[in-house]
Design a protein around this motif. Sequence first.
Motif, PDB file in Angstrom:
ATOM      1  N   PHE A 251       0.829  -1.210   0.000  1.00 32.88           N
ATOM      2  CA  PHE A 251       0.000   0.000   0.000  1.00 32.88           C
ATOM      3  C   PHE A 251       0.862   1.259   0.000  1.00 32.88           C
ATOM      4  O   PHE A 251       0.617   2.192  -0.764  1.00 32.88           O
ATOM      5  CB  PHE A 251      -0.943   0.002   1.216  1.00 32.88           C
ATOM      6  N   PHE A 252       1.883   1.289   0.837  1.00 29.94           N
ATOM      7  CA  PHE A 252       2.697   2.503   0.934  1.00 29.94           C
ATOM      8  C   PHE A 252       3.571   2.718  -0.310  1.00 29.94           C
ATOM      9  O   PHE A 252       3.837   3.857  -0.681  1.00 29.94           O
ATOM     10  CB  PHE A 252       3.516   2.509   2.225  1.00 29.94           C
ATOM     11  N   PHE A 253       3.983   1.644  -0.968  1.00 28.91           N
ATOM     12  CA  PHE A 253       4.667   1.839  -2.245  1.00 28.91           C
ATOM     13  C   PHE A 253       3.673   2.295  -3.310  1.00 28.91           C
ATOM     14  O   PHE A 253       4.028   3.038  -4.225  1.00 28.91           O
ATOM     15  CB  PHE A 253       5.421   0.575  -2.669  1.00 28.91           C
ATOM     16  N   GLY A 254       2.424   1.883  -3.193  1.00 29.27           N
ATOM     17  CA  GLY A 254       1.375   2.395  -4.077  1.00 29.27           C
ATOM     18  C   GLY A 254       1.135   3.880  -3.861  1.00 29.27           C
ATOM     19  O   GLY A 254       0.911   4.632  -4.814  1.00 29.27           O
ATOM     20  N   VAL A 255       1.188   4.331  -2.601  1.00 24.15           N
ATOM     21  CA  VAL A 255       1.061   5.766  -2.301  1.00 24.15           C
ATOM     22  C   VAL A 255       2.194   6.536  -2.972  1.00 24.15           C
ATOM     23  O   VAL A 255       1.981   7.616  -3.539  1.00 24.15           O
ATOM     24  CB  VAL A 255       1.049   6.021  -0.774  1.00 24.15           C
ATOM     25  N   SER A 256       3.399   5.975  -2.939  1.00 24.59           N
ATOM     26  CA  SER A 256       4.529   6.612  -3.609  1.00 24.59           C
ATOM     27  C   SER A 256       4.282   6.700  -5.115  1.00 24.59           C
ATOM     28  O   SER A 256       4.584   7.718  -5.743  1.00 24.59           O
ATOM     29  CB  SER A 256       5.812   5.826  -3.324  1.00 24.59           C
TER      30      SER A 256
ATOM     31  N   MET B 228       1.316   6.822  -6.566  1.00 22.81           N
ATOM     32  CA  MET B 228       0.271   7.840  -6.768  1.00 22.81           C
ATOM     33  C   MET B 228       0.877   9.239  -6.699  1.00 22.81           C
ATOM     34  O   MET B 228       0.486  10.126  -7.464  1.00 22.81           O
ATOM     35  CB  MET B 228      -0.836   7.703  -5.715  1.00 22.81           C
ATOM     36  N   THR B 229       1.824   9.444  -5.814  1.00 21.86           N
ATOM     37  CA  THR B 229       2.517  10.730  -5.725  1.00 21.86           C
ATOM     38  C   THR B 229       3.234  11.049  -7.029  1.00 21.86           C
ATOM     39  O   THR B 229       3.167  12.179  -7.524  1.00 21.86           O
ATOM     40  CB  THR B 229       3.524  10.711  -4.557  1.00 21.86           C
ATOM     41  N   ASP B 230       3.897  10.041  -7.600  1.00 22.35           N
ATOM     42  CA  ASP B 230       4.586  10.237  -8.873  1.00 22.35           C
ATOM     43  C   ASP B 230       3.610  10.679  -9.964  1.00 22.35           C
ATOM     44  O   ASP B 230       3.902  11.594 -10.735  1.00 22.35           O
ATOM     45  CB  ASP B 230       5.278   8.947  -9.319  1.00 22.35           C
ATOM     46  N   VAL B 231       2.467  10.017 -10.029  1.00 20.76           N
ATOM     47  CA  VAL B 231       1.479  10.341 -11.056  1.00 20.76           C
ATOM     48  C   VAL B 231       0.913  11.744 -10.837  1.00 20.76           C
ATOM     49  O   VAL B 231       0.773  12.528 -11.786  1.00 20.76           O
ATOM     50  CB  VAL B 231       0.356   9.278 -11.085  1.00 20.76           C
TER      51      VAL B 231
ATOM     52  N   ASN C  62       8.423  18.576  -1.910  1.00 20.25           N
ATOM     53  CA  ASN C  62       9.217  17.365  -1.651  1.00 20.25           C
ATOM     54  C   ASN C  62       8.380  16.187  -1.163  1.00 20.25           C
ATOM     55  O   ASN C  62       8.891  15.288  -0.498  1.00 20.25           O
ATOM     56  CB  ASN C  62      10.353  17.645  -0.674  1.00 20.25           C
ATOM     57  N   PHE C  63       7.103  16.166  -1.499  1.00 24.02           N
ATOM     58  CA  PHE C  63       6.250  15.062  -1.068  1.00 24.02           C
ATOM     59  C   PHE C  63       6.661  13.751  -1.723  1.00 24.02           C
ATOM     60  O   PHE C  63       6.435  12.682  -1.163  1.00 24.02           O
ATOM     61  CB  PHE C  63       4.766  15.357  -1.355  1.00 24.02           C
ATOM     62  N   ASP C  64       7.300  13.818  -2.899  1.00 27.01           N
ATOM     63  CA  ASP C  64       7.784  12.591  -3.524  1.00 27.01           C
ATOM     64  C   ASP C  64       8.841  11.921  -2.649  1.00 27.01           C
ATOM     65  O   ASP C  64       8.840  10.710  -2.461  1.00 27.01           O
ATOM     66  CB  ASP C  64       8.300  12.846  -4.934  1.00 27.01           C
ATOM     67  N   PHE C  65       9.711  12.741  -2.051  1.00 30.25           N
ATOM     68  CA  PHE C  65      10.703  12.180  -1.129  1.00 30.25           C
ATOM     69  C   PHE C  65      10.046  11.682   0.151  1.00 30.25           C
ATOM     70  O   PHE C  65      10.430  10.652   0.690  1.00 30.25           O
ATOM     71  CB  PHE C  65      11.772  13.231  -0.790  1.00 30.25           C
ATOM     72  N   MET C  66       9.060  12.427   0.637  1.00 30.10           N
ATOM     73  CA  MET C  66       8.382  12.010   1.877  1.00 30.10           C
ATOM     74  C   MET C  66       7.633  10.691   1.686  1.00 30.10           C
ATOM     75  O   MET C  66       7.675   9.817   2.551  1.00 30.10           O
ATOM     76  CB  MET C  66       7.422  13.103   2.350  1.00 30.10           C
ATOM     77  N   SER C  67       6.946  10.539   0.553  1.00 33.81           N
ATOM     78  CA  SER C  67       6.183   9.303   0.338  1.00 33.81           C
ATOM     79  C   SER C  67       7.115   8.110   0.144  1.00 33.81           C
ATOM     80  O   SER C  67       6.831   7.011   0.634  1.00 33.81           O
ATOM     81  CB  SER C  67       5.229   9.453  -0.842  1.00 33.81           C
ATOM     82  N   MET C  68       8.240   8.319  -0.534  1.00 38.18           N
ATOM     83  CA  MET C  68       9.195   7.229  -0.704  1.00 38.18           C
ATOM     84  C   MET C  68       9.851   6.883   0.630  1.00 38.18           C
ATOM     85  O   MET C  68      10.032   5.710   0.958  1.00 38.18           O
ATOM     86  CB  MET C  68      10.262   7.614  -1.736  1.00 38.18           C
ATOM     87  N   THR C  69      10.177   7.901   1.422  1.00 40.21           N
ATOM     88  CA  THR C  69      10.741   7.666   2.751  1.00 40.21           C
ATOM     89  C   THR C  69       9.753   6.900   3.623  1.00 40.21           C
ATOM     90  O   THR C  69      10.129   5.937   4.298  1.00 40.21           O
ATOM     91  CB  THR C  69      11.112   9.006   3.420  1.00 40.21           C
TER      92      THR C  69
ATOM     93  N   ALA D 117       7.413   4.880   2.647  1.00 38.84           N
ATOM     94  CA  ALA D 117       7.319   3.500   2.163  1.00 38.84           C
ATOM     95  C   ALA D 117       8.471   2.658   2.711  1.00 38.84           C
ATOM     96  O   ALA D 117       8.256   1.522   3.161  1.00 38.84           O
ATOM     97  CB  ALA D 117       7.314   3.478   0.638  1.00 38.84           C
ATOM     98  N   TYR D 118       9.678   3.205   2.721  1.00 37.75           N
ATOM     99  CA  TYR D 118      10.821   2.436   3.231  1.00 37.75           C
ATOM    100  C   TYR D 118      10.811   2.325   4.753  1.00 37.75           C
ATOM    101  O   TYR D 118      11.240   1.305   5.296  1.00 37.75           O
ATOM    102  CB  TYR D 118      12.146   3.017   2.730  1.00 37.75           C
ATOM    103  N   VAL D 119      10.317   3.345   5.456  1.00 36.11           N
ATOM    104  CA  VAL D 119      10.185   3.232   6.916  1.00 36.11           C
ATOM    105  C   VAL D 119       9.203   2.121   7.264  1.00 36.11           C
ATOM    106  O   VAL D 119       9.469   1.276   8.128  1.00 36.11           O
ATOM    107  CB  VAL D 119       9.741   4.580   7.537  1.00 36.11           C
ATOM    108  N   VAL D 120       8.068   2.096   6.578  1.00 41.73           N
ATOM    109  CA  VAL D 120       7.073   1.046   6.818  1.00 41.73           C
ATOM    110  C   VAL D 120       7.663  -0.320   6.494  1.00 41.73           C
ATOM    111  O   VAL D 120       7.481  -1.275   7.248  1.00 41.73           O
ATOM    112  CB  VAL D 120       5.786   1.314   6.000  1.00 41.73           C
ATOM    113  N   GLU D 121       8.400  -0.411   5.397  1.00 45.05           N
ATOM    114  CA  GLU D 121       9.017  -1.690   5.031  1.00 45.05           C
ATOM    115  C   GLU D 121       9.994  -2.153   6.112  1.00 45.05           C
ATOM    116  O   GLU D 121       9.977  -3.320   6.516  1.00 45.05           O
ATOM    117  CB  GLU D 121       9.730  -1.562   3.693  1.00 45.05           C
ATOM    118  N   CYS D 122      10.840  -1.252   6.605  1.00 44.20           N
ATOM    119  CA  CYS D 122      11.791  -1.613   7.661  1.00 44.20           C
ATOM    120  C   CYS D 122      11.079  -2.062   8.933  1.00 44.20           C
ATOM    121  O   CYS D 122      11.452  -3.067   9.549  1.00 44.20           O
ATOM    122  CB  CYS D 122      12.717  -0.443   7.973  1.00 44.20           C
TER     123      CYS D 122
END
Length: 172
Positions: A105-110, A112-115, A126-133, A135-140
């Motif tokens: 889901f969180f990589f999907g949010v990233s 959606m941000t790109d689109v 810088n929301f593209d960086f925030m959404s990618m960050t 996604a990786y925080v959730v993954e960790c």
Amino acid sequence: MGTLLGHVIPGTFFVFLSLWWIINIFGNYYKSLNARRKGEHGKSYRRWATQLCTYCPGRFGRSMLVEGIVKITCAAIGMIGELATAIEGGKFVHKANAQHATMFFFFGVSGMTDVLLHYGIEIVPNFDFMSMTLAYVVECLLFAFHLHGRSMIDVHLHQLLIFASSAALCSV
């Protein structure tokens, strides 16, 4: 998904996403260096959370839309697969699948941000960086709390994934 296929498919997605980033980051950087050497102004390297495909043909291929659509598609397929295989006899029995679906889901949010950024929709800077960050925080976090009751080799593998995800988090 506790199956081999359930781990191979997402792992393959992350390998291809990593290769995409490596190729395009170096390609964009060296294109900007060559442009600077030739004296072309305005072609300086700019860091993005998503990578523009400098080698893709046409205008569509060079946009953030490609990566965003791929992220959304893979996240949707992953979430559907995880949630569909978690249900047996009409009950949600495989709780670990909810963790995997959350990661997708969180990589999907990233994605959606790109689109949204591609279409020029104003979002937080810088929301593209925030959404990618995020996604990786959730993954960790999910990998860290995904270790209970597993074999030693599985725990070790998930710990290695935490290190790799942390390194990706630091690079964002």
